[in-house]
Design an enzyme around this catalytic site. Structure first.
Site, PDB file in Angstrom:
ATOM      1  N   ARG A  88      45.647 123.189  42.762  1.00 54.87           N
ATOM      2  CA  ARG A  88      44.552 124.152  42.628  1.00 54.87           C
ATOM      3  C   ARG A  88      43.810 123.959  41.306  1.00 54.87           C
ATOM      4  NH1 ARG A  88      45.832 130.360  43.912  1.00 54.87           N
ATOM      5  NH2 ARG A  88      46.322 129.338  45.889  1.00 54.87           N
ATOM      6  N   HIS A  92      39.718 123.206  41.001  1.00 54.09           N
ATOM      7  CA  HIS A  92      38.834 124.058  40.222  1.00 54.09           C
ATOM      8  C   HIS A  92      38.216 123.306  39.049  1.00 54.09           C
ATOM      9  CE1 HIS A  92      39.928 128.302  41.778  1.00 54.09           C
ATOM     10  NE2 HIS A  92      40.339 127.404  42.663  1.00 54.09           N
ATOM     11  N   ASN A 120      38.768 132.165  38.836  1.00 57.19           N
ATOM     12  CA  ASN A 120      39.894 131.565  38.121  1.00 57.19           C
ATOM     13  C   ASN A 120      40.874 132.563  37.514  1.00 57.19           C
ATOM     14  OD1 ASN A 120      38.799 129.046  38.635  1.00 57.19           O
ATOM     15  ND2 ASN A 120      37.875 128.810  36.605  1.00 57.19           N
ATOM     16  N   HIS A 219      45.701 124.151  51.543  1.00 62.38           N
ATOM     17  CA  HIS A 219      46.235 125.510  51.660  1.00 62.38           C
ATOM     18  C   HIS A 219      47.499 125.568  52.510  1.00 62.38           C
ATOM     19  CE1 HIS A 219      42.286 127.789  50.467  1.00 62.38           C
ATOM     20  NE2 HIS A 219      42.856 127.146  49.467  1.00 62.38           N
TER      21      HIS A 219
END
Length: 357
Positions: A88, A92, A120, A219
């Site tokens: 993740r 990001h 975030n 995911h």
């Protein structure tokens, strides 16, 4: 585990194949938006950046890949959920200024970082893991390997360590001296977004509809906060699911974790409730049943606009090898989103949290 890993080379050509998305039901304004993003996004970042190569550290820090792998093995062994934290972080990072380590920067008097941006602030963890790896690499090869490269390699190793595919990681990124709170707030897809908005954000990065669906498969590991799935489970979950006994039990469990009101925002549930610590294709099988935890996930299959995305969900649900191959290719493409400015004005940070002084 290594004998079961699949190695896939990066595809040299990517097709956008967007025509099924532009169905007659798609409003004209959104059609224009997506076409505009498609036309202009290609010039933002190069997907085959000439600065990156597989042997960049061959002479200057030949052990860097081994160091990162060993540290990630320890982290995932101590808690399999650490794999998702690092993946993740990488996502990001790359969606803001390219993969330049900007997400790792702390706020200072002179710099506003990205960590407190709304997508975030309650989502990103794993910074400690990257700090540990960086310290190990610095002790072996001081001032050589960038934080951006370390994060990109660590994300690949994280996927492998929970059963996912292998891919080669081109390296040679520099760390940015800047961050963008504004871009972090605007560029990163959120849990409650619709399909058109999600795809437009991927297209802006030069990532295709196929990349969008494949990368969403990450995911299959990781957790989501109640605040990010409350609207889904008290909204259209029953509409998209088959309302069978197993589905009703699952929904009841989710509601016990995430009350409609009265707190619980930070309670968490696995996004893949079948094999939460294994990187596989069960995420797509969950979407076929209409039981995706996040609205943004279920949209890939259930949206009336998702003709192409629905076909891809079905394909990956039934063909794990195809999913693994495309995920590998798409992760290389994601990792090659670069910040041109960082190659000119960037650096190799000594501490991933701060620009060098």
């Amino acid at each position: 585990m290594s004998s079961t890993l699949l190695s896939f080379k990066k595809s040299k050509k990517e097709t956008m194949a967007l025509s099924p998305l532009f169905h007659s039901n798609l409003p004209s304004l959104q059609f224009v938006l997506l076409v505009s993003v498609f036309i202009f996004s290609g010039s933002l970042y190069a997907s085959d950046d000439p600065h990156l190569s597989l042997d960049y550290y061959a002479s200057t820090c030949p052990t860097v890949f081994d160091i990162i792998r060993k540290e990630m093995e320890c982290e995932v062994l101590s808690d399999p959920r650490n794999a998702a934290l690092v993946v993740r972080l990488h996502f990001h990072d790359c969606f803001v200024q390219g993969c330049d380590g900007s997400v790792l920067l702390d706020d200072t008097i002179t710099l506003q970082g990205e960590k407190k941006a709304s997508p975030n602030i309650n989502s990103l963890k794993g910074f400690r893991i990257i700090d540990k790896i960086k310290n190990k690499v610095e002790s072996e090869c001081p001032g050589i390997a960038s934080c951006a490269d370390i994060l990109t390699i660590a994300a690949r190793d994280a996927v492998i360590l929970v059963g996912g595919p292998y891919w080669d990681v081109p390296v040679g990124r520099k760390d940015s001296k800047t961050a963008s709170f504004e871009l972090a707030s605007a560029n990163i897809p959120t849990a409650d977004e619709g399909l058109v908005s999600i795809i437009s954000k991927f297209l802006y990065q030069g990532l295709s509809v196929t990349d969008t669906v494949a990368l969403s498969g990450a995911h299959t590991i990781g957790m989501a906060r109640c605040a990010n799935f409350r609207a889904r489970i008290y909204g259209d979950f029953e509409t998209t699911s088959d309302r069978g006994p197993m589905s009703e039990t699952y929904l009841s469990n989710l509601k016990s974790i995430c009350p409609a009101a009265g707190g619980g925002d930070n309670n968490v549930s696995a996004m893949d409730n079948i094999t939460p610590n294994l990187f596989d294709n069960s995420y797509y099988q969950i979407l076929l049943r209409g039981e995706g935890l996040l609205n943004s996930d279920q949209e890939l299959y259930s949206s009336i606009l998702g003709i192409q995305t629905k076909q891809l969900v079905v394909k990956y649900a039934h063909d794990p090898i195809s999913f693994f191959q495309q995920f590998s290719d798409s992760m290389v493409k994601l990792g090659n989103i670069t910040n041109p400015d960082s190659f000119t004005n960037g650096e190799v940070r000594k501490n991933c949290r701060f620009v060098n002084t």
